[in-house]
Write a protein that holds these residues in place. Structure first.
Motif, mmCIF file in Angstrom:
data_model
loop_
_atom_site.group_PDB
_atom_site.id
_atom_site.type_symbol
_atom_site.label_atom_id
_atom_site.label_comp_id
_atom_site.label_asym_id
_atom_site.label_seq_id
_atom_site.Cartn_x
_atom_site.Cartn_y
_atom_site.Cartn_z
ATOM 1 N N ASN A 24 0.819 -1.315 -0.067
ATOM 2 C CA ASN A 24 0.163 0.007 -0.116
ATOM 3 C C ASN A 24 0.705 1.285 -0.045
ATOM 4 O O ASN A 24 0.606 2.340 -0.560
ATOM 5 C CB ASN A 24 -0.993 -0.006 1.070
ATOM 6 N N LEU A 25 1.925 1.125 0.720
ATOM 7 C CA LEU A 25 2.960 2.346 0.807
ATOM 8 C C LEU A 25 3.417 2.633 -0.620
ATOM 9 O O LEU A 25 3.454 3.902 -1.035
ATOM 10 C CB LEU A 25 4.023 2.313 1.962
ATOM 11 N N ALA A 26 4.075 1.521 -1.172
ATOM 12 C CA ALA A 26 4.818 1.668 -2.386
ATOM 13 C C ALA A 26 3.682 2.268 -3.506
ATOM 14 O O ALA A 26 4.215 3.110 -4.340
ATOM 15 C CB ALA A 26 5.186 0.291 -2.960
ATOM 16 N N GLN A 27 2.486 1.881 -3.525
ATOM 17 C CA GLN A 27 1.502 2.502 -4.470
ATOM 18 C C GLN A 27 1.125 3.881 -4.307
ATOM 19 O O GLN A 27 1.190 4.573 -5.178
ATOM 20 C CB GLN A 27 0.069 1.567 -4.281
ATOM 21 N N PRO A 32 2.995 8.338 -8.224
ATOM 22 C CA PRO A 32 3.048 9.739 -8.895
ATOM 23 C C PRO A 32 4.449 9.811 -9.578
ATOM 24 O O PRO A 32 4.571 10.578 -10.400
ATOM 25 C CB PRO A 32 3.186 10.404 -7.543
ATOM 26 N N TYR A 33 5.551 9.138 -8.959
ATOM 27 C CA TYR A 33 6.881 9.222 -9.732
ATOM 28 C C TYR A 33 6.963 8.429 -10.847
ATOM 29 O O TYR A 33 7.829 8.828 -11.867
ATOM 30 C CB TYR A 33 7.984 8.765 -8.645
ATOM 31 N N PHE A 34 6.389 7.284 -11.167
ATOM 32 C CA PHE A 34 6.562 6.467 -12.023
ATOM 33 C C PHE A 34 5.439 6.173 -12.935
ATOM 34 O O PHE A 34 5.513 5.258 -13.997
ATOM 35 C CB PHE A 34 7.151 4.976 -11.372
ATOM 36 N N HIS A 35 4.325 6.541 -12.901
ATOM 37 C CA HIS A 35 3.165 6.259 -13.704
ATOM 38 C C HIS A 35 2.423 7.499 -13.958
ATOM 39 O O HIS A 35 1.086 7.584 -13.889
ATOM 40 C CB HIS A 35 2.191 5.329 -12.994
ATOM 41 N N GLN A 36 3.150 8.521 -14.564
ATOM 42 C CA GLN A 36 2.522 10.033 -15.031
ATOM 43 C C GLN A 36 2.377 9.714 -16.400
ATOM 44 O O GLN A 36 3.395 9.220 -17.128
ATOM 45 C CB GLN A 36 3.294 10.943 -14.546
ATOM 46 N N ILE A 60 10.906 -7.423 -0.178
ATOM 47 C CA ILE A 60 10.734 -6.049 -0.211
ATOM 48 C C ILE A 60 10.809 -5.688 -1.959
ATOM 49 O O ILE A 60 9.921 -5.156 -2.368
ATOM 50 C CB ILE A 60 11.685 -5.302 0.484
ATOM 51 N N ILE A 61 11.781 -6.151 -2.388
ATOM 52 C CA ILE A 61 12.042 -5.851 -3.771
ATOM 53 C C ILE A 61 10.738 -6.419 -4.684
ATOM 54 O O ILE A 61 10.227 -5.446 -5.664
ATOM 55 C CB ILE A 61 13.388 -6.656 -4.420
ATOM 56 N N ARG A 62 10.487 -7.519 -4.578
ATOM 57 C CA ARG A 62 9.213 -8.243 -5.363
ATOM 58 C C ARG A 62 7.829 -7.455 -5.010
ATOM 59 O O ARG A 62 7.007 -7.542 -5.782
ATOM 60 C CB ARG A 62 8.887 -9.351 -5.004
ATOM 61 N N THR A 63 7.778 -6.808 -3.925
ATOM 62 C CA THR A 63 6.474 -5.948 -3.534
ATOM 63 C C THR A 63 6.328 -4.655 -4.227
ATOM 64 O O THR A 63 5.600 -4.192 -4.421
ATOM 65 C CB THR A 63 6.482 -5.929 -1.717
ATOM 66 N N ILE A 64 7.582 -3.973 -3.899
ATOM 67 C CA ILE A 64 7.852 -2.474 -4.654
ATOM 68 C C ILE A 64 7.829 -2.510 -6.104
ATOM 69 O O ILE A 64 7.461 -1.708 -6.550
ATOM 70 C CB ILE A 64 8.706 -1.779 -4.042
ATOM 71 N N ALA A 65 8.368 -3.546 -6.847
ATOM 72 C CA ALA A 65 8.963 -3.601 -8.120
ATOM 73 C C ALA A 65 7.593 -3.296 -9.052
ATOM 74 O O ALA A 65 7.714 -2.617 -9.967
ATOM 75 C CB ALA A 65 9.604 -4.829 -8.547
ATOM 76 N N ILE A 91 8.144 -0.791 12.184
ATOM 77 C CA ILE A 91 7.615 0.256 11.272
ATOM 78 C C ILE A 91 8.298 0.102 9.946
ATOM 79 O O ILE A 91 9.695 -0.031 9.897
ATOM 80 C CB ILE A 91 8.085 1.558 11.917
ATOM 81 N N CYS A 92 7.538 0.570 8.769
ATOM 82 C CA CYS A 92 8.341 0.648 7.444
ATOM 83 C C CYS A 92 8.249 1.935 7.035
ATOM 84 O O CYS A 92 7.144 2.621 7.179
ATOM 85 C CB CYS A 92 7.706 -0.432 6.736
ATOM 86 N N GLY A 93 9.046 2.699 6.317
ATOM 87 C CA GLY A 93 8.897 4.018 5.777
ATOM 88 C C GLY A 93 9.516 3.927 4.127
ATOM 89 O O GLY A 93 10.206 2.994 3.907
ATOM 90 N N ILE A 94 9.096 4.602 3.245
ATOM 91 C CA ILE A 94 9.368 4.734 1.926
ATOM 92 C C ILE A 94 9.344 5.961 1.509
ATOM 93 O O ILE A 94 8.644 7.019 1.788
ATOM 94 C CB ILE A 94 8.516 3.835 1.023
ATOM 95 N N SER A 95 10.534 6.395 0.404
ATOM 96 C CA SER A 95 10.672 7.623 -0.081
ATOM 97 C C SER A 95 11.335 7.570 -1.356
ATOM 98 O O SER A 95 11.877 6.740 -1.695
ATOM 99 C CB SER A 95 11.181 8.632 0.858
ATOM 100 N N VAL A 96 11.160 8.542 -2.116
ATOM 101 C CA VAL A 96 11.951 8.705 -3.378
ATOM 102 C C VAL A 96 12.843 9.875 -3.530
ATOM 103 O O VAL A 96 12.034 11.021 -3.017
ATOM 104 C CB VAL A 96 10.990 8.905 -4.801
ATOM 105 N N VAL A 97 13.978 9.943 -3.555
ATOM 106 C CA VAL A 97 14.880 10.910 -3.485
ATOM 107 C C VAL A 97 15.643 11.272 -4.867
ATOM 108 O O VAL A 97 16.186 10.391 -5.369
ATOM 109 C CB VAL A 97 16.045 10.640 -2.359
ATOM 110 N N LYS A 98 15.508 12.543 -5.042
ATOM 111 C CA LYS A 98 16.361 12.978 -6.129
ATOM 112 C C LYS A 98 17.498 13.635 -5.829
ATOM 113 O O LYS A 98 17.637 14.084 -4.590
ATOM 114 C CB LYS A 98 15.460 14.312 -7.008
#
Length: 126
Positions: A24-27, A32-36, A60-65, A91-98
């Motif tokens: 759910n977090l990955a979605q 917004p970063y990869f499906h515009q 984890i990789i299979r879940t977010i891929a 606790i799990c956290g996720i972010s996209v960093v430029k």
């Protein structure tokens, strides 16, 4: 605070450390970063940090891929964005960093050294 901190950890959203919550977090975070529409392909790299035994790195990789997908590619050296997944206890956290490398891998001491060097060069030029 800075004397005890070594690295900043940006986290867009957090949830409990289960595969369903990570999905759910990955979605929410990655879509917004990869499906515009009309988006240029990005090269990404995933940085996974875990301090628990509930989930494996492969899980984890299979879940977010699936939330990255085509036309984006994995590039471990010349990436455009870094996907950070942090798992600590329950606790799990996720972010996209430029600009992760430009920001000195979010290492506070390195960032401060860079600022001091820039200021010293400016002072020397004046």
């Amino acid at each position: 605070m800075l004397s005890w901190s070594k690295r900043l950890t940006p986290v867009t959203l957090t949830a409990s450390a289960t595969l369903l919550d990570l999905q759910n977090l990955a979605q929410k975070v990655l879509t917004p970063y990869f499906h515009q529409n009309h988006q240029q392909p990005l090269k990404e790299r995933a940085n996974l940090y875990m301090q628990m035994k509930k989930m494996t790195l492969e899980q984890i990789i299979r879940t977010i891929a699936p939330f990255i997908g085509a036309p984006h590619k994995v590039d471990l050296k010349n990436y455009d964005v870094l996907i950070m997944v942090e798992v600590f206890k329950n606790i799990c956290g996720i972010s996209v960093v430029k600009d992760f490398e430009k920001l000195k891998k979010l290492n506070i001491a390195s960032i401060m050294e860079s600022v001091v060097e820039k200021n010293a060069k400016k002072a020397f030029q004046n």
